[in-house]
Motif scaffolding. Structure first.
Motif, PDB file in Angstrom:
ATOM      1  N   PRO A   1      49.807  37.585  45.098  1.00 37.34           N
ATOM      2  CA  PRO A   1      50.546  36.494  45.738  1.00 37.34           C
ATOM      3  C   PRO A   1      50.315  35.150  45.043  1.00 37.34           C
ATOM      4  N   SER A   2      51.397  34.459  44.785  1.00 38.48           N
ATOM      5  CA  SER A   2      51.464  33.190  44.037  1.00 38.48           C
ATOM      6  C   SER A   2      51.367  33.396  42.527  1.00 38.48           C
ATOM      7  N   PHE A   3      51.076  34.612  42.101  1.00 42.05           N
ATOM      8  CA  PHE A   3      51.016  34.936  40.671  1.00 42.05           C
ATOM      9  C   PHE A   3      51.756  36.264  40.445  1.00 42.05           C
ATOM     10  N   GLU A   4      52.968  36.335  40.966  1.00 39.88           N
ATOM     11  CA  GLU A   4      53.732  37.582  40.943  1.00 39.88           C
ATOM     12  C   GLU A   4      54.090  38.055  39.534  1.00 39.88           C
ATOM     13  N   ASP A   5      54.073  37.142  38.560  1.00 37.85           N
ATOM     14  CA  ASP A   5      54.410  37.527  37.186  1.00 37.85           C
ATOM     15  C   ASP A   5      53.195  38.038  36.412  1.00 37.85           C
ATOM     16  N   GLU A   6      52.032  38.002  37.030  1.00 41.24           N
ATOM     17  CA  GLU A   6      50.806  38.490  36.383  1.00 41.24           C
ATOM     18  C   GLU A   6      50.551  39.920  36.844  1.00 41.24           C
ATOM     19  N   HIS A   7      50.620  40.862  35.908  1.00 40.86           N
ATOM     20  CA  HIS A   7      50.519  42.275  36.280  1.00 40.86           C
ATOM     21  C   HIS A   7      49.314  42.994  35.693  1.00 40.86           C
ATOM     22  N   GLU A   8      48.639  42.387  34.736  1.00 44.53           N
ATOM     23  CA  GLU A   8      47.506  43.059  34.101  1.00 44.53           C
ATOM     24  C   GLU A   8      46.279  42.161  34.112  1.00 44.53           C
ATOM     25  N   PHE A   9      45.177  42.745  34.589  1.00 42.25           N
ATOM     26  CA  PHE A   9      43.915  42.021  34.690  1.00 42.25           C
ATOM     27  C   PHE A   9      42.793  42.918  34.207  1.00 42.25           C
ATOM     28  N   VAL A  10      41.688  42.302  33.876  1.00 40.96           N
ATOM     29  CA  VAL A  10      40.486  43.042  33.516  1.00 40.96           C
ATOM     30  C   VAL A  10      39.320  42.409  34.275  1.00 40.96           C
ATOM     31  N   ILE A  11      38.336  43.214  34.636  1.00 39.30           N
ATOM     32  CA  ILE A  11      37.155  42.707  35.337  1.00 39.30           C
ATOM     33  C   ILE A  11      36.080  42.380  34.314  1.00 39.30           C
ATOM     34  N   ILE A  12      35.563  41.155  34.397  1.00 37.75           N
ATOM     35  CA  ILE A  12      34.501  40.704  33.500  1.00 37.75           C
ATOM     36  C   ILE A  12      33.325  40.247  34.361  1.00 37.75           C
ATOM     37  N   PRO A  13      32.145  40.839  34.189  1.00 42.91           N
ATOM     38  CA  PRO A  13      30.978  40.405  34.966  1.00 42.91           C
ATOM     39  C   PRO A  13      30.614  38.949  34.660  1.00 42.91           C
ATOM     40  N   TYR A  14      30.194  38.221  35.690  1.00 44.70           N
ATOM     41  CA  TYR A  14      29.728  36.840  35.515  1.00 44.70           C
ATOM     42  C   TYR A  14      28.503  36.847  34.608  1.00 44.70           C
ATOM     43  N   SER A  15      27.584  37.757  34.886  1.00 44.95           N
ATOM     44  CA  SER A  15      26.414  38.002  34.042  1.00 44.95           C
ATOM     45  C   SER A  15      25.874  39.376  34.423  1.00 44.95           C
ATOM     46  N   GLU A  16      24.930  39.881  33.667  1.00 45.52           N
ATOM     47  CA  GLU A  16      24.401  41.220  33.939  1.00 45.52           C
ATOM     48  C   GLU A  16      23.754  41.339  35.309  1.00 45.52           C
ATOM     49  N   GLU A  17      23.024  40.311  35.739  1.00 47.83           N
ATOM     50  CA  GLU A  17      22.270  40.366  36.995  1.00 47.83           C
ATOM     51  C   GLU A  17      23.071  39.905  38.206  1.00 47.83           C
ATOM     52  N   SER A  18      24.225  39.324  37.992  1.00 45.55           N
ATOM     53  CA  SER A  18      24.979  38.691  39.068  1.00 45.55           C
ATOM     54  C   SER A  18      25.919  39.668  39.776  1.00 45.55           C
ATOM     55  N   PRO A  19      26.086  39.495  41.100  1.00 44.76           N
ATOM     56  CA  PRO A  19      27.069  40.309  41.820  1.00 44.76           C
ATOM     57  C   PRO A  19      28.500  39.793  41.627  1.00 44.76           C
ATOM     58  N   PHE A  20      28.635  38.631  40.999  1.00 48.80           N
ATOM     59  CA  PHE A  20      29.936  37.995  40.849  1.00 48.80           C
ATOM     60  C   PHE A  20      30.665  38.509  39.617  1.00 48.80           C
ATOM     61  N   LEU A  21      31.983  38.582  39.753  1.00 46.31           N
ATOM     62  CA  LEU A  21      32.838  39.093  38.686  1.00 46.31           C
ATOM     63  C   LEU A  21      34.045  38.186  38.531  1.00 46.31           C
ATOM     64  N   PHE A  22      34.669  38.240  37.362  1.00 42.08           N
ATOM     65  CA  PHE A  22      35.930  37.538  37.158  1.00 42.08           C
ATOM     66  C   PHE A  22      37.039  38.571  37.047  1.00 42.08           C
ATOM     67  N   LEU A  23      38.145  38.307  37.707  1.00 40.92           N
ATOM     68  CA  LEU A  23      39.367  39.078  37.542  1.00 40.92           C
ATOM     69  C   LEU A  23      40.221  38.248  36.588  1.00 40.92           C
ATOM     70  N   GLN A  24      40.165  38.602  35.312  1.00 43.87           N
ATOM     71  CA  GLN A  24      40.776  37.826  34.241  1.00 43.87           C
ATOM     72  C   GLN A  24      42.160  38.372  33.908  1.00 43.87           C
ATOM     73  N   SER A  25      43.158  37.481  33.875  1.00 41.79           N
ATOM     74  CA  SER A  25      44.492  37.877  33.448  1.00 41.79           C
ATOM     75  C   SER A  25      44.444  38.273  31.979  1.00 41.79           C
ATOM     76  N   VAL A  26      45.164  39.324  31.636  1.00 39.68           N
ATOM     77  CA  VAL A  26      45.241  39.764  30.248  1.00 39.68           C
ATOM     78  C   VAL A  26      46.184  38.865  29.454  1.00 39.68           C
TER      79      VAL A  26
END
Length: 150
Positions: free
Chosen positions: A27-52
């Protein structure tokens, strides 16, 4: 391997088989169809959902169950079918985070619209929950009440 450009990580190589496909976008990014998950860091529970395709578009996210033990909702049959989910173990669930004004203590999680990913085929969607008390802004860490000794 495929090379993509990102603002946060620069040019990186990604495994094309790990690209998550959002057939309707987000939603609000309907033209974005491909993403990849990138960890914030090895120890962190946080992740980035990065547009391809868009270097500047990345969402910070986390598994909501790490911070909200009682978080629950039903992934309905329509979603199960759309993402071709065969077994519950294939479901990954994330909440998008918002850090207002760079104050990490005010970080909120969007529990109203979780990201659902089928990790067996890398199909995903953002599910908008209905008939719930969840909102888009749940404090990630509750503030402690400090009482004055007066």
């Amino acid at each position: 391997m495929r090379s993509i450009s990102t603002v946060r990580f620069g040019n990186i190589k990604i495994d094309e088989t790990k690209i998550i496909k959002f057939s309707h976008g987000i939603p609000s990014f309907e033209d974005e169809h491909e993403f990849v998950i990138i960890p914030y860091s090895e120890e962190s529970p946080f992740l980035f959902l990065q547009s391809v395709s868009t270097a500047r578009l990345a969402f910070l996210m986390v598994s909501p169950f790490m911070f909200f033990n009682d978080y629950e909702f039903v992934v309905n049959d329509d979603v199960m079918n759309e993402l071709q989910i065969k077994k519950r173990e294939d479901i990954l669930i994330f909440s998008l985070l918002t850090i207002p004004n760079k104050d990490i203590k005010e970080t909120t999680a969007n529990l109203l619209a979780p990201i659902i990913i089928n990790q067996s085929n890398y199909e995903g969607l953002q599910l908008i929950l209905e008939n719930t008390n969840y909102t888009t802004k749940h404090l990630l860490v509750e503030k402690k009440n400090v009482e004055d000794d007066e």
